[in-house]
Design an enzyme around this catalytic site. Structure first.
Site, short mmCIF file in Angstrom:
data_model
loop_
_atom_site.label_atom_id
_atom_site.label_comp_id
_atom_site.label_asym_id
_atom_site.label_seq_id
_atom_site.Cartn_x
_atom_site.Cartn_y
_atom_site.Cartn_z
N GLU A 1 -1.33 12.21 -7.91
CA GLU A 1 -1.62 10.80 -7.57
C GLU A 1 -0.85 10.42 -6.32
O GLU A 1 0.35 10.68 -6.22
CB GLU A 1 -1.23 9.89 -8.73
CG GLU A 1 -1.39 8.40 -8.44
CD GLU A 1 -0.99 7.53 -9.62
OE1 GLU A 1 -1.16 7.97 -10.78
OE2 GLU A 1 -0.48 6.40 -9.41
N GLU B 1 1.81 0.03 -3.51
CA GLU B 1 2.04 -0.67 -4.78
C GLU B 1 2.92 -1.87 -4.49
O GLU B 1 3.85 -1.80 -3.67
CB GLU B 1 2.73 0.24 -5.79
CG GLU B 1 1.82 1.18 -6.53
CD GLU B 1 2.53 1.86 -7.70
OE1 GLU B 1 2.05 1.74 -8.83
OE2 GLU B 1 3.57 2.49 -7.44
#
Length: 548
Positions: A436, A441
Site C-alpha cells: 500500500e 493521509e
C-alpha cells in the site's frame, strides 16, 4: 535528575530544622536516625560484559547513592542497582555507597571490586566528540526528530505512535528550550567522556513529568524554567535490545543526565550515527512500554531555520517522468466510470480500520470542474455517517511513474481523507502482502500535519513506514500531492517540495501494477472521535494525473 531533586529536598529539610526552636526542634531531631549496618553484596559478571549487580541494605535507610569509582553515579530506593563498567581489561574500582535516612542523615561504606570488560567502540566516540569536542543540536528540520513507539514487540525499533514533522515545535513554547539546546561531547578516556547540556536555564519536559517540576499539568509537554544543564560523564557500553538496525552501542549519562527531552532516563541506545547526524532511542523512565526517539545534527538551529534543510544546499527536485499517460480533470457532470469504480458499504470491521462511515455512490459528485467526495452525518444501514470511495481497480493500473493530485481537504475533527494506491494483485494475495502506498493521509484533529505511508509485510497498520510534513490552509486552499515512484525509491512531495523518501528494492511489493483510490473516511483508528458538531464536509479534487 533524581539526584538533583533528592539533594534539593534534603536542603529544604535542613533549612526547616534551622528555623525551628524549642520543643519543636527536639521533636524533629528525634526523627533523624543515622542509617547503620550497611551490607553490600555484589554479583560480578565473568563474561567480559562488565556488568555488576549491587544489592545494598542498611538499618533505617530510605534511599541509597552509589559512586561507582569510574566517574559515574547512581541512586536507588531499594538498594538494588545494575551497573555496566566499560573500561577495557580487568580494572579495580573503589565503590562508595551512601545510605540516607530520615531528614537527610547519612552514613557510608566503601568497597573495592575488580571487573573485566572487553567492550570498545572508538568509532562512535570519534563521531560524538570529533576527537576532542563537538556540539550537537536537535535536528528540527528532519521528520521524526522526536517520536515515540512501543519498547518491544512489533515495531519496537521505530516511532510508530507519533513522529514529529519538520519544525513542528517551532513557534511553540518548546522551541525556546528544545530546538535551541546545545549538547557538547568532549573526550576524556577510552570509553568514557564528558557531556554538557546547555539549555539556557530551561528544560523541555515530557507531559508525565511536567507537574513534578512546577509546570502546569494537563497542558502537554512543557518548556519549564528549570535548569538541568551541567557537565556529566558518559559511558559507552554494548546494547542488549536486539534491534537489528542499532549500532549496538548504548550511552549512559551520570547524575541524571539526558538528551534535551526529559523522559526520566539517562540511557540512550544509538541507532545510527555519522559525522553530522545521530539517531537515538531511550525507554521512558516511568513507562517501560514506551520508547522515545530523537534525531540530532551538528547544524545549529538558526542555520536549520535559514535553509529549512539542516544547512545543506538542496537541489531542486527533477522528475524522471514527463509524459502524461493518464489523467482525469473532472470536466463533466458525472464520474467517468470507464476509469473509476464506486465502492459501497463499510467493508469488514470498518474497512479494517474501525471506520464509522457507510460508503454510498450518491456521496461522489462531479461539478464545476471538480470531483467532490462528501462525508455526512446521516444514518445508513446501521451507521451514523455516509461518505464516498472510488478506485481504478481493473480499469487503470500501472507500474512506476509520477502520480499527482490537486486537492482541497474537508474540514472537521474526525474526518480522514486519503489519496492512495493498492497493489493490483490485492484480491489474490490480500493485505498487506499486496503493498500500500499512501500518497496523502490527513486527519481533521491535526489540521497542520499531513503524512505519507508505506504498508507491507512487517511494516503495516500501526507499524507502517510514515513520513510526515507540515501544511498550511489544507481545507481552504488547493495543494498538490505527489509521489514519484521508481524501482529504487518512492519520493513524496507537497506543492513540489520533497518531504519524505522511501528506499524501494526488489524485496518489497512496490515493483508491480498498482491502482488508485480516493476516499473520505470518518473516525476509525487514525481519524479518532468525531466532533459532535460535525454535519458534513467534502474533499474537492481538481485533477488526478499520472506521468511516465
Amino acid at each position: 535528575m533524581k539526584e538533583l531533586k533528592m539533594i534539593f529536598s534534603l536542603l529544604v529539610v535542613l533549612l526547616m530544622f534551622s528555623g525551628c526552636d524549642g520543643d519543636e526542634d527536639d521533636l524533629q531531631l528525634e526523627s533523624m536516625v543515622v542509617p547503620t549496618n550497611i551490607q553490600i553484596d555484589t554479583d560480578i559478571s565473568t563474561d567480559g560484559s562488565g556488568i555488576v549487580v549491587f544489592d545494598v541494605s542498611a538499618d533505617n535507610a530510605i534511599t541509597y547513592k552509589f559512586n561507582f569509582g569510574d566517574e559515574t553515579t547512581g541512586t536507588s530506593l531499594d538498594g538494588t542497582y545494575t551497573k555496566r563498567y566499560s573500561r577495557n581489561g580487568l580494572n579495580t574500582y573503589q565503590v562508595l555507597v551512601v545510605a540516607y535516612g530520615k531528614g537527610g542523615i547519612s552514613s557510608s561504606k566503601r568497597i573495592e571490586i575488580s571487573v573485566e570488560s572487553d567492550f570498545s567502540d572508538p568509532e562512535t566516540k570519534e563521531f560524538l566528540t570529533g576527537g576532542s569536542s563537538k556540539m550537537w543540536y536537535v535536528a528540527a528540520f528532519q521528520p521524526g526528530h522526536l517520536g515515540v513507539g512501543p519498547s518491544s514487540g512489533d515495531g519496537f525499533d521505530s516511532p510508530i505512535y507519533y513522529s514529529a514533522a519538520p519544525f513542528e515545535k517551532a513557534g511553540a513554547e518548546a522551541s525556546a528550550c528544545f530546538y535551541t539546546d546545545v549538547l557538547t561531547f568532549s573526550t576524556t578516556g577510552e570509553n568514557n567522556f564528558t557531556y554538557n547540556l546547555n539549555n539556557n536555564g530551561a528544560t523541555f519536559f515530557n507531559v508525565d513529568y511536567v507537574g513534578q517540576f512546577g509546570g502546569p499539568t494537563g497542558s502537554g509537554d512543557q518548556c519549564i524554567a528549570y535548569d538541568t544543564g551541567g557537565e556529566k560523564t558518559v559511558t559507552l557500553s554494548p546494547a542488549t535490545s536486539g534491534i537489528e538496525s542499532s549500532t549496538g552501542t548504548v550511552m549512559d549519562f551520570s547524575d541524571g543526565g539526558f538528551m534535551s527531552y526529559y523522559i526520566g532516563t539517562s540511557t540512550y541506545e544509538i541507532l545510527d550515527i555519522d559525522e553530522n547526524s545521530m539517531y537515538v532511542r531511550a525507554i521512558m523512565g516511568n513507562n517501560p512500554a514506551l520508547a522515545w526517539y530523537l534525531k540530532f545534527t551538528t547544524t545549529p538551529y538558526d542555520q536549520q531555520q535559514e535553509s529549512g534543510n539542516g544547512g545543506e544546499e538542496e537541489a531542486e527536485f527533477e522528475t524522471q517522468f514527463n509524459n502524461l499517460v493518464w489523467s482525469d480533470e473532472f470536466d463533466g457532470d458525472s464520474l467517468d466510470t470507464d476509469s473509476w469504480n464506486f465502492e459501497t458499504g463499510n467493508g469488514t470491521n470498518g474497512w479494517g480500520n474501525n471506520e464509522l462511515q457507510y460508503y454510498l455512490q450518491d456521496n461522489v459528485t462531479v461539478q464545476d470542474g471538480s470531483l467532490f467526495i462528501t462525508a455526512k452525518r446521516e444514518s445508513e444501514s446501521g451507521f451514523d455517517f455516509t461518505s464516498g470511495r472510488i478506485t481504478t481497480q481493473d480499469k487503470y493500473e500501472f507500474t512506476y511513474g509520477r502520480v499527482e493530485a490537486r486537492i482541497k481537504l474537508p474540514e472537521g475533527v474526525g474526518t480522514w481523507p486519503a489519496f492512495w494506491m493498492l497493489g493490483a494483485n490485492f484480491d489474490g494475495v490480500g493485505w498487506p502482502e499486496t503493498g500500500e502506498i499512501d500518497i496523502l493521509e490527513w486527519v481533521g484533529k491535526e489540521p497542520g500535519r499531513i503524512q505519507s505511508a508505506l504498508h507491507f509485510p512487517g511494516n503495516s497498520g500501526g507499524n507502517a513506514v510514515v513520513g510526515p510534513s507540515t501544511i498550511e490552509n489544507p481545507s481552504s486552499e488547493f495543494h498538490t500531492y505527489t509521489a514519484e515512484w521508481t524501482e529504487d525509491a518512492i519520493t513524496f512531495l507537497l506543492d513540489g517540495e520533497v518531504y519524505f523518501t522511501f528506499d524501494n528494492d526488489s524485496d518489497k511489493p512496490f515493483n508491480k501494477d498498482f491502482f488508485l483510490i480516493l476516499n473520505v473516511a470518518m473516525g476509525g483508528n487514525l481519524g479518532g472521535d468525531v466532533d459532535p458538531a460535525f454535519s458534513e464536509s467534502a474533499m474537492e479534487i481538481d485533477y488526478v494525473k499520472v506521468y511516465q
